[in-house]
Design an enzyme around this catalytic site. Structure first.
Site, PDB file in Angstrom:
ATOM      1  N   HIS A 296     -19.000  -1.035  13.180  1.00  0.00           N
ATOM      2  CA  HIS A 296     -17.835  -0.616  13.976  1.00  0.00           C
ATOM      3  C   HIS A 296     -16.859  -1.774  14.190  1.00  0.00           C
ATOM      4  O   HIS A 296     -15.642  -1.594  14.074  1.00  0.00           O
ATOM      5  CB  HIS A 296     -18.277  -0.053  15.320  1.00  0.00           C
ATOM      6  CG  HIS A 296     -19.110   1.181  15.206  1.00  0.00           C
ATOM      7  ND1 HIS A 296     -19.730   1.766  16.284  1.00  0.00           N
ATOM      8  CD2 HIS A 296     -19.441   1.946  14.125  1.00  0.00           C
ATOM      9  CE1 HIS A 296     -20.398   2.835  15.879  1.00  0.00           C
ATOM     10  NE2 HIS A 296     -20.247   2.958  14.574  1.00  0.00           N
TER      11      HIS A 296
ATOM     12  N   HIS B 130     -15.971   9.898  11.767  1.00  0.00           N
ATOM     13  CA  HIS B 130     -16.785   8.735  12.114  1.00  0.00           C
ATOM     14  C   HIS B 130     -17.485   8.175  10.881  1.00  0.00           C
ATOM     15  O   HIS B 130     -17.650   6.948  10.763  1.00  0.00           O
ATOM     16  CB  HIS B 130     -17.820   9.048  13.185  1.00  0.00           C
ATOM     17  CG  HIS B 130     -18.593   7.821  13.570  1.00  0.00           C
ATOM     18  ND1 HIS B 130     -18.073   6.846  14.400  1.00  0.00           N
ATOM     19  CD2 HIS B 130     -19.808   7.350  13.168  1.00  0.00           C
ATOM     20  CE1 HIS B 130     -18.930   5.855  14.509  1.00  0.00           C
ATOM     21  NE2 HIS B 130     -19.994   6.138  13.770  1.00  0.00           N
TER      22      HIS B 130
ATOM     23  N   ASP C 283     -17.385   4.345   9.658  1.00  0.00           N
ATOM     24  CA  ASP C 283     -18.544   3.558   9.227  1.00  0.00           C
ATOM     25  C   ASP C 283     -18.341   2.998   7.825  1.00  0.00           C
ATOM     26  O   ASP C 283     -18.626   1.821   7.557  1.00  0.00           O
ATOM     27  CB  ASP C 283     -19.805   4.430   9.224  1.00  0.00           C
ATOM     28  CG  ASP C 283     -20.451   4.547  10.587  1.00  0.00           C
ATOM     29  OD1 ASP C 283     -20.075   3.793  11.509  1.00  0.00           O
ATOM     30  OD2 ASP C 283     -21.355   5.394  10.731  1.00  0.00           O
TER      31      ASP C 283
ATOM     32  N   HIS D 288     -25.114   3.883   5.178  1.00  0.00           N
ATOM     33  CA  HIS D 288     -25.020   2.426   5.087  1.00  0.00           C
ATOM     34  C   HIS D 288     -25.686   1.880   3.822  1.00  0.00           C
ATOM     35  O   HIS D 288     -25.178   0.952   3.196  1.00  0.00           O
ATOM     36  CB  HIS D 288     -25.639   1.783   6.320  1.00  0.00           C
ATOM     37  CG  HIS D 288     -25.037   2.260   7.603  1.00  0.00           C
ATOM     38  ND1 HIS D 288     -23.700   2.090   7.903  1.00  0.00           N
ATOM     39  CD2 HIS D 288     -25.582   2.906   8.667  1.00  0.00           C
ATOM     40  CE1 HIS D 288     -23.447   2.615   9.100  1.00  0.00           C
ATOM     41  NE2 HIS D 288     -24.569   3.117   9.576  1.00  0.00           N
TER      42      HIS D 288
END
Length: 307
Positions: free
Chosen positions: A80, A239, A243, A266
């Site tokens: 973030h 969101h 990310d 991720h």
């Protein structure tokens, strides 16, 4: 276009999402060509040394993008703050914290945007370097995929898929071309999210101890549990874009190219960065000394001044 750093040091306190512990974080200006670095002020000796971020330090992606050095030093949940640094084109900064993870704040990047606005931004003397994608590069993994393709600007397209009634009421795909859209207006307010049954399971394993309705969207059996509802109708996928932008900025430079993903996370985001860097024919480093040559997606960076 020139490199930039913060005009002054600035600090904030918050809570770690997984530890539940209070975290003091300070961002400092840094010299040109020094990149984004982290330092744990709660550790001594080698463990307290400054670490320059790069994609090869992201060695734990189970719940966030987490730095894990060969000595076992950890800095978690960096995506973030990296997303916010990307939005303001910060090339050089030192981030100090006294805990193993960046504070979660409200679950979005907006508090870090405000922090950067308060600190101000200054240009430095060296030219900013951009990572330009020259050919398609793709990573496929267990029903998900991400790819870079050449593009004269910066565009992100993501699709999410969850078997839950809440997601049936929310558009699964969002595309943003930064030549015509603002990160702060379209992405920064989107919060992290999780399912109530996952929260209970995580807490049983001493994880997610700092999570609550003030810093995450919590999804129950049939609906969002947050009384205020969603900040965007498609906040979930926005969101994921927040990310992804943070994950990609771990390379330390703005990217000239298009990023697409289906059920990205991720791990695959980091794998894509590594795949690009491993293929010298997939990218080149470029500079834009003449603002007329700067792709439209980065014009807002060129004129933005937080101070």
């Amino acid at each position: 276009m020139l490199q930039r750093t913060l005009a002054k040091s600035i600090g904030v306190t918050g809570v770690g999402l997984h530890s539940g512990e209070r975290v003091a974080l300070t961002l400092h200006p840094a010299p040109e060509n020094s990149g984004i670095s982290f330092r744990r002020t709660d550790l001594d000796g080698e463990m307290g040394e400054q670490i320059k971020l790069n994609p090869y330090l992201i060695n734990d992606t189970r719940l966030s993008s987490t730095i894990v050095t060969d000595k076992g030093l950890r800095v978690g949940t960096i995506e973030h703050i990296m997303s916010a640094l990307s939005a303001y084109g910060i090339d050089n900064a030192l981030i100090e914290l006294n805990a193993p993870e960046i504070p979660i704040m409200d679950g979005s990047s907006l508090p870090f945007i405000y922090l950067l606005q308060d600190a101000g931004v200054v240009d430095q003397k060296a030219q900013k370097r951009f990572l330009k994608i020259l050919k398609p590069v793709e990573i496929k993994e267990a029903g998900k995929w991400v790819r870079f393709t050449p593009y004269d600007g910066f565009k992100v397209t993501l699709t999410i898929e969850f078997d839950h009634p809440v997601f049936n009421r929310s558009p699964p795909t969002f595309e943003i071309d930064f030549a015509g859209k603002s990160y702060i207006g379209e992405i920064a307010r989107a919060r992290t999210f999780g399912f109530m049954h996952e929260v209970e399971m995580m807490r049983a394993h001493n994880l997610g101890l700092g999570g609550n309705l003030n810093n995450a969207i919590v999804i129950g059996d049939t609906d969002v549990l947050n009384p205020e509802g969603l900040r965007y109708p498609d906040e979930f996928v926005r969101h994921k874009i927040l990310d992804a932008i943070g994950d990609l900025y771990i390379v330390g430079h703005p990217i000239v190219g298009a990023f697409e993903g289906y059920k990205s996370g991720h791990a695959v985001n980091n794998a894509l960065l590594r795949a690009v860097l491993a293929d010298e024919t997939a990218y080149e480093w470029v500079e834009f000394a003449d603002s007329d040559d700067l792709p439209d997606a980065f014009h807002e960076l060129n004129i933005r001044n937080c101070g």
